[in-house]
Design an enzyme around this catalytic site. Structure first.
Site, PDB file in Angstrom:
ATOM      1  N   GLY A  19       0.646  -1.516   0.055  1.00 36.11           N
ATOM      2  CA  GLY A  19       0.013  -0.220  -0.117  1.00 36.11           C
ATOM      3  C   GLY A  19       1.257   1.097   0.489  1.00 36.11           C
ATOM      4  O   GLY A  19       1.600   1.347  -0.494  1.00 36.11           O
ATOM      5  N   GLU A 176     -17.959  10.033   1.927  1.00 39.21           N
ATOM      6  CA  GLU A 176     -17.802  10.536   0.086  1.00 39.21           C
ATOM      7  C   GLU A 176     -18.635   9.805  -0.825  1.00 39.21           C
ATOM      8  O   GLU A 176     -19.424   9.531  -1.936  1.00 39.21           O
ATOM      9  CB  GLU A 176     -16.209  10.169  -0.276  1.00 39.21           C
ATOM     10  CG  GLU A 176     -15.415  11.316   0.118  1.00 39.21           C
ATOM     11  CD  GLU A 176     -14.035  11.207  -0.406  1.00 39.21           C
ATOM     12  OE1 GLU A 176     -13.476   9.762  -0.256  1.00 39.21           O
ATOM     13  OE2 GLU A 176     -13.930  12.282  -0.647  1.00 39.21           O
ATOM     14  N   ASP A 305      -1.248   2.096   8.425  1.00 38.46           N
ATOM     15  CA  ASP A 305      -2.958   1.675   9.051  1.00 38.46           C
ATOM     16  C   ASP A 305      -2.751   0.729  10.616  1.00 38.46           C
ATOM     17  O   ASP A 305      -4.274   0.050  11.134  1.00 38.46           O
ATOM     18  CB  ASP A 305      -3.719   1.081   8.462  1.00 38.46           C
ATOM     19  CG  ASP A 305      -4.074   2.616   7.171  1.00 38.46           C
ATOM     20  OD1 ASP A 305      -4.446   3.340   7.808  1.00 38.46           O
ATOM     21  OD2 ASP A 305      -5.496   2.289   6.667  1.00 38.46           O
ATOM     22  N   ALA A 321      -3.084   8.763   3.486  1.00 45.68           N
ATOM     23  CA  ALA A 321      -2.351   8.318   2.836  1.00 45.68           C
ATOM     24  C   ALA A 321      -0.824   9.043   2.883  1.00 45.68           C
ATOM     25  O   ALA A 321       0.207   8.503   3.186  1.00 45.68           O
ATOM     26  CB  ALA A 321      -2.576   8.103   1.581  1.00 45.68           C
TER      27      ALA A 321
END
Lengths: 428, 428
Positions: A19, A176, A305, A321
């Protein structure tokens, strides 16, 4: 942290998770005299901030995902391994996979987090979360199928249920998603059905806390709430989901019949805390020191995370991020410094890159230090920032094309129901 | 053909299948005084000629697929129904679905064809064919996973097996797939692995007949064969597959170990011939007259790959998009003429629109009447024609962007392995 492996080879750096955090470590060690193994369960790195647009048929999966191999193609010191890690043997210093053991000198765990059901794992079948491409296409399938089923349904009450969508969790993902689902239903699908009116779609956004976007300053939360209510989202604050079933959710003493439930609440870190047998917080994040290592562990970093890191005020850093990338960069520097025989780095400090969230079609909220932005200007910044952070010109061109097209036409370009034949009542 | 339904309403036209043929009927009846129901098992119309590029990671599914509903959105006389038809009751004039019956006055069957295993249906699990989006993502998954498995494999023989890809069938689909698979392996993946060399990938194209592209003039078949051999495809003519298993195929007395087998041979029409209880050919195509109706049936048209239609020379028309579209247009005209009380139309005549196939990266073959083209000029025509026939500016822009990017960089933009967690040995 050992400077080289037992047999005199170059130090072996094993990174679990490609990630934002893990990839950032690998990229920044591109020219370091180490052998890197980058392990992931997927073959692609995913730009998760736009995953909600895949779930709502705005973008295609490949628009926001890149093969991990191609991202580190030019780093001859890096190998990529596809597969799931099942444990870590800290004594023999190796990572355990289904059919392999991978020895390490330095281990970086960047395995991420997933959504949590607060101990009610059986809810997962009824209320999928949004972390992977497959999650996103599954949610897209459920959303689009609900409209198809409603179109053919003769019972008015069942039709109403099918046209009810519940989104659980008022953080950025939930906010969102709610904006995008409303736009999908009321704009893209508006004229496409004959028996139902997609304008009647009922979208509920359920948040257990007192306000949306709890990580943002309060005025931005209010703005988001107003903006969502204006486009028709039924925002329910201080309501906790107490039960999920195939036909809907229960919010305390209220029962809501729904055709689609999407889970954007709760977070559970990967099992890294168990692999290492170290201390974790309530949701399984590894408690690390200011050097991003669990106390007492010399050769293991935990970032992204997977870790709980506090800022100078003692507040946990958000799971976004920029935090993951900066931690990755810090770990790469720490490894390089150690190889060069330098002393330990100063503690990790997060440089605030702001918090951003879109709220529907034309507004966004941004908190950047004391600066607070909302409205169309924030929305433009949000859009430009997200395109900027996509990897490769190709993806930027395609995402911009899709967005412009959607903006002008209200269409959603990826309204595909896939994987249906094995799963649908249409083929029983 | 009845002019109106029994109860005096507008005539009900039911179209089964929203491929090129069925969609063409619906679009051309947009302003006719009829009520149209368009039924499909998928929610999207698919541009099948480019499906091989989805299977080989060049395009995303949504680049070549459109929601059927949005294509007929502005035709208020048309409803779309998602679901599978299981039969036709010609006496009561209704189409039978899992949970519905749909009455018709005029029925159009445009249900298409699928790949056939010559009676060996158990081969399907080992050698998937390429007809739907799900087929394409499944083939993409298998192709990309084979390289991932090979990278981790220590046994040289097994590695060689994994890097062997067999494509069965030398028609346009097989030829286009072979070219694209070679390019994927030798260019896009070339530098991405550390233990294996994707350049060593062995691609076999197996054709039972004496030449590739049997529907094309012989010189173009030879050109295609030479072009494929030049890029390294192992073309095997006059070889029939006699067995398929999880580890490869048998070609008569030769056994070929392979990691991926793709089936592009054989064709089986949909079960429409059984629904109608009429005469069919060897592969189940309905024999229709020059008015595209089965003999003796007044109110049923059968078109596209579901039907066997012969040209003036008695040769069956090929199963390509222009044939399907022209048949759809003919049926729409026939229905309109009947509504207007005009006499029957002259027999259907196919106007040749040519045969096209790409052969790898920079060459194509085109047969158009007596004109025969091959090489880069044909390849440009192929590309322009295919972009032209895509629906919507958005899809044209995106496909052109993807193609230009691939052409310049040799990258394939959609190298995603999806649907893996439930299916892969990586997670056992």
């Amino acid at each position: 942290m050992p400077g080289s492996s037992a047999d005199g080879q170059r130090p072996r750096v094993v990174i679990v998770g490609a990630g934002f955090a893990g990839l950032s470590v690998a990229k920044r060690l591109a020219r370091a005299p180490v052998d890197i193994t980058l392990i992931d369960r997927e073959n692609h790195h995913l730009f998760q901030p736009l995953l909600y647009q895949v779930a709502t048929a705005g973008l295609s999966p490949a628009d926001i995902a890149w093969p991990i191999r191609s991202l580190v193609r030019d780093q001859r010191n890096t190998s990529v391994l596809l597969g799931a890690v099942t444990g870590v043997d800290c004594v023999q210093k190796r990572v355990i996979m289904a059919h392999h053991h991978i020895g390490y000198d330095v281990l970086v765990l960047a395995t991420g987090a997933t959504h949590g059901y607060f101990g009610n794992d059986s809810w997962a079948a009824h209320a999928p979360g949004l972390k992977t491409i497959d999650d996103a296409t599954e949610i897209r399938r459920r959303l689009l199928l609900a409209f198809e089923c409603a179109e053919m349904e003769s019972d008015a009450r069942e039709r109403e249920r099918l046209l009810t969508i519940v989104i659980v969790g008022g953080g950025p993902t939930g906010v969102e998603l709610a904006g995008a689902v409303v736009e999908l239903a009321r704009k893209a699908l508006a004229a496409d059905f004959r028996s139902i009116d997609p304008q009647q779609t009922h979208v509920l956004l359920v948040e257990a806390g007192p306000r949306l976007l709890p990580g943002f300053p309060e005025p931005l939360s209010s703005h988001a709430e107003r903006a969502l209510r204006r486009v028709g989202v039924d925002v329910r604050l201080q309501k906790a989901v107490t039960h999920c079933s195939a036909t809907g959710v229960t919010l305390g003493d209220e029962s809501v019949s729904a055709g689609t439930v999407i889970w954007a609440a709760g977070i559970v870190a990967s099992p890294a805390v168990n692999w290492l047998a170290v201390a974790g917080d309530r949701v399984g994040r590894v408690l690390v020191g200011p050097d991003l290592r669990p106390p007492g562990m010399d050769d293991v970093f935990v970032i992204g995370d997977t870790a709980l890191v506090q800022d100078v005020a003692g507040k946990p850093l958000p799971g976004i991020a920029p935090v993951a990338k900066q931690q990755g960069a810090y770990v790469a520097e720490a490894i390089k410094a150690h190889l060069a025989g330098k002393t330990a780095l100063p503690p990790f400090r997060y440089r605030d890159r702001g918090l951003l969230a879109t709220v529907g079609r034309k507004t966004a909220v941004i908190a950047f230090g004391r600066l607070r932005l909302k409205g169309w200007f924030a929305w433009w910044i949000w859009g430009i920032a997200h395109v900027y952070f996509l990897i490769s010109v190709r993806n930027r061109l395609i995402v911009v094309t899709q967005w412009l097209w959607s903006y002008v036409s209200y269409e959603r370009g990826a309204r595909l129901i896939t994987g249906m034949r094995t799963k649908s009542r249409f083929f029983d």
